[in-house]
Design a protein around this motif. Structure first.
Motif, PDB file in Angstrom:
ATOM      1  N   GLN A 162       5.672  -7.839   0.221  1.00  0.00           N
ATOM      2  CA  GLN A 162       4.665  -6.932   0.799  1.00  0.00           C
ATOM      3  C   GLN A 162       4.402  -7.209   2.287  1.00  0.00           C
ATOM      4  O   GLN A 162       3.447  -6.341   3.019  1.00  0.00           O
ATOM      5  CB  GLN A 162       3.212  -6.988  -0.443  1.00  0.00           C
TER       6      GLN A 162
ATOM      7  N   GLN B 248      -1.295  -7.073   7.433  1.00  0.00           N
ATOM      8  CA  GLN B 248      -0.700  -5.661   6.858  1.00  0.00           C
ATOM      9  C   GLN B 248      -2.605  -6.037   6.364  1.00  0.00           C
ATOM     10  O   GLN B 248      -1.892  -4.740   5.485  1.00  0.00           O
ATOM     11  CB  GLN B 248       0.491  -6.012   6.151  1.00  0.00           C
TER      12      GLN B 248
ATOM     13  N   GLY C  78     -13.707  -7.011  13.312  1.00  0.00           N
ATOM     14  CA  GLY C  78     -13.887  -5.983  12.434  1.00  0.00           C
ATOM     15  C   GLY C  78     -14.327  -6.197  10.980  1.00  0.00           C
ATOM     16  O   GLY C  78     -14.587  -5.652  10.246  1.00  0.00           O
TER      17      GLY C  78
ATOM     18  N   TRP D 235      -4.478  -9.536  -2.801  1.00  0.00           N
ATOM     19  CA  TRP D 235      -5.094  -8.584  -1.112  1.00  0.00           C
ATOM     20  C   TRP D 235      -5.937  -8.568  -1.168  1.00  0.00           C
ATOM     21  O   TRP D 235      -6.762  -8.195  -2.333  1.00  0.00           O
ATOM     22  CB  TRP D 235      -4.109  -7.553  -0.647  1.00  0.00           C
ATOM     23  N   ARG D 236      -6.931  -8.962   0.073  1.00  0.00           N
ATOM     24  CA  ARG D 236      -8.541  -8.629  -0.193  1.00  0.00           C
ATOM     25  C   ARG D 236      -8.470  -6.847   0.525  1.00  0.00           C
ATOM     26  O   ARG D 236      -9.417  -5.857   0.118  1.00  0.00           O
ATOM     27  CB  ARG D 236      -9.297  -9.481   0.482  1.00  0.00           C
ATOM     28  N   THR D 237      -7.774  -6.443   1.455  1.00  0.00           N
ATOM     29  CA  THR D 237      -7.500  -5.739   1.986  1.00  0.00           C
ATOM     30  C   THR D 237      -6.070  -5.561   2.534  1.00  0.00           C
ATOM     31  O   THR D 237      -5.814  -6.500   3.061  1.00  0.00           O
ATOM     32  CB  THR D 237      -9.020  -5.424   3.366  1.00  0.00           C
ATOM     33  N   VAL D 238      -5.692  -3.813   2.715  1.00  0.00           N
ATOM     34  CA  VAL D 238      -4.427  -3.711   3.141  1.00  0.00           C
ATOM     35  C   VAL D 238      -4.739  -2.307   4.094  1.00  0.00           C
ATOM     36  O   VAL D 238      -5.086  -1.976   3.931  1.00  0.00           O
ATOM     37  CB  VAL D 238      -3.514  -3.397   2.040  1.00  0.00           C
ATOM     38  N   GLY D 239      -4.066  -1.988   5.337  1.00  0.00           N
ATOM     39  CA  GLY D 239      -3.682  -0.582   5.792  1.00  0.00           C
ATOM     40  C   GLY D 239      -2.637  -0.611   6.094  1.00  0.00           C
ATOM     41  O   GLY D 239      -1.321  -1.325   6.030  1.00  0.00           O
ATOM     42  N   THR D 240      -2.457   0.066   7.126  1.00  0.00           N
ATOM     43  CA  THR D 240      -0.724   0.653   7.413  1.00  0.00           C
ATOM     44  C   THR D 240      -0.461   0.865   8.941  1.00  0.00           C
ATOM     45  O   THR D 240      -0.402   2.109   9.436  1.00  0.00           O
ATOM     46  CB  THR D 240      -0.771   2.289   6.883  1.00  0.00           C
TER      47      THR D 240
ATOM     48  N   LEU E 103      -2.940  -2.794   8.791  1.00  0.00           N
ATOM     49  CA  LEU E 103      -4.121  -3.185   8.995  1.00  0.00           C
ATOM     50  C   LEU E 103      -4.845  -2.825  11.010  1.00  0.00           C
ATOM     51  O   LEU E 103      -6.095  -2.913  10.857  1.00  0.00           O
ATOM     52  CB  LEU E 103      -5.347  -3.980   8.565  1.00  0.00           C
TER      53      LEU E 103
ATOM     54  N   ALA F  65      -3.475   0.676  -6.275  1.00  0.00           N
ATOM     55  CA  ALA F  65      -3.835   1.214  -5.043  1.00  0.00           C
ATOM     56  C   ALA F  65      -3.469  -0.056  -3.882  1.00  0.00           C
ATOM     57  O   ALA F  65      -3.016   0.140  -3.712  1.00  0.00           O
ATOM     58  CB  ALA F  65      -5.410   1.748  -4.443  1.00  0.00           C
ATOM     59  N   ILE F  66      -4.393  -1.511  -4.501  1.00  0.00           N
ATOM     60  CA  ILE F  66      -3.973  -2.199  -4.947  1.00  0.00           C
ATOM     61  C   ILE F  66      -3.644  -3.637  -4.950  1.00  0.00           C
ATOM     62  O   ILE F  66      -4.287  -3.585  -6.318  1.00  0.00           O
ATOM     63  CB  ILE F  66      -5.234  -2.831  -3.534  1.00  0.00           C
TER      64      ILE F  66
ATOM     65  N   ARG G  61      -4.934   5.606   4.051  1.00  0.00           N
ATOM     66  CA  ARG G  61      -4.148   4.582   5.363  1.00  0.00           C
ATOM     67  C   ARG G  61      -5.309   2.453   5.384  1.00  0.00           C
ATOM     68  O   ARG G  61      -4.505   2.536   5.776  1.00  0.00           O
ATOM     69  CB  ARG G  61      -5.523   5.664   6.440  1.00  0.00           C
ATOM     70  N   THR G  62      -6.204   3.157   4.651  1.00  0.00           N
ATOM     71  CA  THR G  62      -7.160   1.655   3.882  1.00  0.00           C
ATOM     72  C   THR G  62      -7.489   1.206   2.697  1.00  0.00           C
ATOM     73  O   THR G  62      -7.817   2.089   1.898  1.00  0.00           O
ATOM     74  CB  THR G  62      -7.849   1.127   5.265  1.00  0.00           C
ATOM     75  N   VAL G  63      -7.314   0.091   2.247  1.00  0.00           N
ATOM     76  CA  VAL G  63      -7.369   0.160   0.696  1.00  0.00           C
ATOM     77  C   VAL G  63      -8.099  -1.572   0.808  1.00  0.00           C
ATOM     78  O   VAL G  63      -7.572  -2.438   1.463  1.00  0.00           O
ATOM     79  CB  VAL G  63      -6.655  -0.178  -0.598  1.00  0.00           C
ATOM     80  N   GLY G  64      -9.069  -1.456  -0.555  1.00  0.00           N
ATOM     81  CA  GLY G  64     -10.256  -2.784  -0.275  1.00  0.00           C
ATOM     82  C   GLY G  64     -10.330  -3.310  -1.952  1.00  0.00           C
ATOM     83  O   GLY G  64      -9.605  -2.092  -2.345  1.00  0.00           O
ATOM     84  N   THR G  65     -10.708  -4.353  -2.365  1.00  0.00           N
ATOM     85  CA  THR G  65     -10.896  -4.673  -3.147  1.00  0.00           C
ATOM     86  C   THR G  65     -12.577  -4.600  -4.343  1.00  0.00           C
ATOM     87  O   THR G  65     -12.788  -6.102  -4.060  1.00  0.00           O
ATOM     88  CB  THR G  65     -10.235  -5.764  -3.610  1.00  0.00           C
TER      89      THR G  65
ATOM     90  N   GLN H 149      -4.999   5.591  -9.408  1.00  0.00           N
ATOM     91  CA  GLN H 149      -5.480   4.278  -7.848  1.00  0.00           C
ATOM     92  C   GLN H 149      -6.858   5.062  -7.787  1.00  0.00           C
ATOM     93  O   GLN H 149      -7.398   3.934  -6.663  1.00  0.00           O
ATOM     94  CB  GLN H 149      -4.957   4.200  -7.144  1.00  0.00           C
TER      95      GLN H 149
ATOM     96  N   ILE I 222       0.853  -0.928  -0.156  1.00  0.00           N
ATOM     97  CA  ILE I 222      -0.554   0.270  -0.211  1.00  0.00           C
ATOM     98  C   ILE I 222       0.862   0.993  -0.437  1.00  0.00           C
ATOM     99  O   ILE I 222       1.896   1.021   0.233  1.00  0.00           O
ATOM    100  CB  ILE I 222      -1.164  -0.391   1.198  1.00  0.00           C
TER     101      ILE I 222
END
Lengths: 519, 519
Positions: free
Chosen positions: B249, B202, B167, B136-141, B143, B130-131, A137-141, A249, A131
């Motif tokens: 990653q 992550q 969550g 990945w399905r979801t990524v954070g900084t 997560l 972006a991802i 801060r957070t990204v999803g699909t 993005q 990322i």
């Protein structure tokens, strides 16, 4: 390190001394031996070096970049492909294995002269991170799927980290604040509008701390890249949404503009950006900064996407048409840098000759410094009202710049603020009367994007000048469009169109006419 | 398109015909005119083309890649830097602006011969998404932030989308399943163990549908890249965690292995992977596939990180030491491809001459096909027990391959399954007796990573052979380590060490000895 296989076309001969130079470069790179690296790159203005951040031209620019980055990621070399191009020239393509994982590629053009073998061009690829943490801060699909279908089908939204998303906390660009927030119970109204029209939320994008800046430099998350200006700051406070859109993005940045936070990053990054009429988009679920100035808006690459996002979010019944009547305020434009004034002036001539400016008036909107002082006093008082208690309870939570700005705001005495409120009421009336329904044209920012290596004095001077341009719409509560129409030496500057209240959608259409005239 | 500025060093002359060839290439690329693109790349084995996916060597490999990708992203050219290198050679560096945003770079080495100007080497950079949605399905900084501090401080975890994260919903690689899940109330036990030891999550990483595959090809999210094998499949079902770690990653992939789902991607991507003793890691919060085979484990680039993750997650009091006693089962190894058998045999000779194999026995573990049939029958019955109701209620939710596998599983009659369970009990006793505390050595997979363009028959043949190697540990409930020790023509293959129950940590130490012997 030097045991990587060297691969040559059959029958080709390795030019004498080339590999020694290649491995010396690798040694210097791994040791961050700047003098050795400088010595191995050809001097002069034609040496090229490109990576994901853009192409640098000339030995000096490349050298400055190396000084600024503080070392290259450690790596090993897996293979070296050499393509000799005569006795004194060769292309060398290395497959790299960063110690932190993944694969990279380095393509170098080497040439030999009296000084020995030197790199004349280089193209470097590193593996991408999971990322881009300066941007997101957070990204999803996606992170949030659309709730409806409509004109925003297929669009992806970078949501500034001020808007509530169900199940996610709001961070406001401040990690210590984020750590104390629970997940939001429901999406902010502005998010719901986009989801309902078919857009998906790609992720939560970074902002300057509590959105109280126009630079786009967050001390905790770093500075997002500006793909339009190699080494330029992104502009803020909607830095994450803007960079996400500029980088491809996301297609829509959902953002806020209090004193320029949409218009400035739009200007610096060559995007379309709309600050809406104050109060026209429901701020439900938005972390405020200065509520009497805060507005919701969007950043996009394409005007049709901006129009669709705005149409999905604004109450169409309140939107008003515009007449092609324009104004310029020379005292305001005069605060832009000479090169931006020149670009603005040249564009005005094009618009004139395109027949767009048949009704153009010069207006006087009041003392520019006093207008700015009025704006920043009320903004500061409201910002402290919003965040003062939390900041007092969390010393050290903010970076030095924004902490100092809040500290200044905390000292504003009530009489000063009350006087500013009186002046604002008068200024609103005066601006509205002077413009009389006309569209005010001005540059969106006083300059192109300053360099990330600019010193604090330069950044502050640019900020002070830009806020004098952007404060007009803020004070009047007017919508303002930044259209990517101007440029200075290849770097973008926005053309700003400030229209009467509730002319938001119509402004986009007018902006497209100006963009078309410049093509 | 052709109005981009062409920038030359002062005094340099543009070689005749070069720009025409450059723009013809650009036209062909935008039109995906494959014959024209093939004609503009130099024939022969030495032509190079690299991008984020790796370096391709030779005209044919490049041509095959172009056929497979279905067109290049549309773009405009912003600037063309030309560096003439004599009359018939030039480097051309183009700054590109993809229509989907961001900036790219294309560096090409052009040479002219009787056939005209041809590209001999190219290096292409595109803006990152972006991802990486295949990974990945979801990524954070991150997560999820660490809850403690310890030996995993600074490590980042890619959590296979089977483990509960507070969550977040569990998706199991099936979008229709994900859409019906609510957020988990708490983290899975295996996640809690890593967070408590200092690791951060992550993001949530992709898996094959319901983890019922070893290929790593998810029809909904796509096929993650394998950075170790250009154009190779990643291996599955822990494809996302494995690729995330191989790409740098994340540093730890938290994964599961039922029939090879950790060992196969570790083998294909040159990673360390540990399938733990069945039952040794608490499966609380894990979406099951076949509970009597399901195990938790990890994928890493470095053995010390694997050991730290395992130590944080396993009950140390139950862990047992190992004696340096080894076994090979020729009938099992015989199912690997000839080239893998050869690599395995050569490695065994190295281990022998390094003094590692002073106590090596040949063992016979039973009929290999029957063992596999026993495994897959019970696995299928349990998988249908776990997911059958949901699959029946959601026709069309799964891709064809996994749907067919579940359909087969749904048809297993109780008598067949009961017979398999009887055979399993006997097999467990037989394997345990035959190994008698020895460490079984075998290849982790029957082949290197097959190509993403391999046909279904090839993939199925590879799968059938590999499962015959991996089923042994599954049937016995034994831990199995895949160490990145073997290779075939530069592509990695894992050395698999199957130890007695609760020798998990000790196995990693032994694996490191074998890795050291091969250096």
């Amino acid at each position: 390190m030097t045991d990587a296989p060297v691969l040559l076309p059959e029958g080709a001969e390795l030019p004498d001394g080339l590999l020694a130079a290649f491995w010396e470069y690798e040694r210097a790179l791994m040791a961050n031996d700047l003098p050795a690296l400088d010595a191995l790159f050809a001097p002069g203005p034609d040496t090229l070096r490109g990576d994901a951040g853009g192409v640098l031209l000339g030995h000096d620019a490349i050298s400055a970049f190396r000084k600024g980055r503080g070392g290259s990621p450690q790596r090993t070399i897996l293979a070296v492909h050499v393509r000799p191009l005569g006795k004194d020239t060769a292309l060398v393509v290395a497959v790299t294995a960063p110690l932190s994982g993944g694969r990279g590629q380095q393509t170098q053009l080497w040439q030999r002269d009296a000084a020995g073998w030197l790199v004349h061009a280089a193209h470097v690829s590193l593996p991408a991170p999971a990322i881009t943490s300066t941007v997101w801060r957070t990204v999803g699909t996606p992170l949030v799927a659309p709730t409806g279908s409509g004109p925003l089908d297929g669009q992806t939204v970078a949501v500034k980290d001020l808007f509530a998303l169900e199940g996610h906390a709001v961070g406001g660009g401040v990690p210590a604040y984020l750590a104390e927030q629970g997940p939001s119970a429901r999406h902010a109204a502005a998010v719901r509008a986009l989801l309902g029209a078919g857009a998906a939320v790609q992720g939560i994008a970074q902002t300057d701390e509590f959105a109280y800046s126009i630079a786009g430099r967050n001390p905790h998350y770093g500075t997002p890249p500006n793909p339009a200006v190699v080494g330029g700051i992104p502009g803020g406070s909607s830095s994450g949404p803007a960079s996400a859109v500029a980088m491809g993005q996301a297609s829509i940045g959902l953002a806020t503009d209090t004193g320029g936070s949409i218009r400035v990053p739009a200007s610096y990054q060559g995007l379309w950006g709309l600050r809406t009429t104050h109060g026209a988009v429901d701020p439900d679920g938005l972390l405020a900064l200065a509520p009497s100035f805060d507005t919701v808006g969007w950043l996009t690459r394409e005007p049709r996407v901006l129009r669709a996002a705005a149409a999905a979010s604004l109450d169409g019944a309140r939107q008003l048409p515009l007449s092609p009547r324009f104004a310029i305020a020379p005292a305001v434009v005069g605060r832009a840098s000479p090169r931006v004034r020149e670009a603005f002036g040249a564009a005005m001539e094009v618009f004139e000759s395109s027949g767009l400016l048949t009704d153009l008036a010069e207006v006087e909107l009041g003392d520019v410094d006093e207008l700015f002082e009025t704006f920043r006093t009320i903004q500061g008082a409201e910002a402290w009202e919003t965040h003062g208690d939390w900041i007092d309870a969390h010393p050290g939570a903010l970076g030095a710049d924004i902490a100092a700005r809040f500290a200044w705001a905390s000292q504003l005495d009530p009489a000063t603020v009350a006087a500013a409120r009186v002046r604002r009421a008068a200024a609103r009336t005066h601006i509205e009367t002077a413009l009389d329904g006309r569209i005010l044209l001005l540059p969106s920012a006083s300059s192109t994007a300053p360099s990330t290596t600019a010193d604090a004095v330069q950044i502050e001077a640019t900020r002070a000048a830009t806020l004098r341009l952007t404060a007009i719409a803020g004070l009047a509560g007017f919508p303002a469009l930044s259209a990517p129409v101007l440029s200075v030496a290849g770097d973008p500057v926005g053309l700003c169109l400030v229209g009467p209240r509730h002319s938001d959608l119509a402004l986009i259409g007018v902006g497209e006419l100006f963009a078309a005239a410049m093509r």
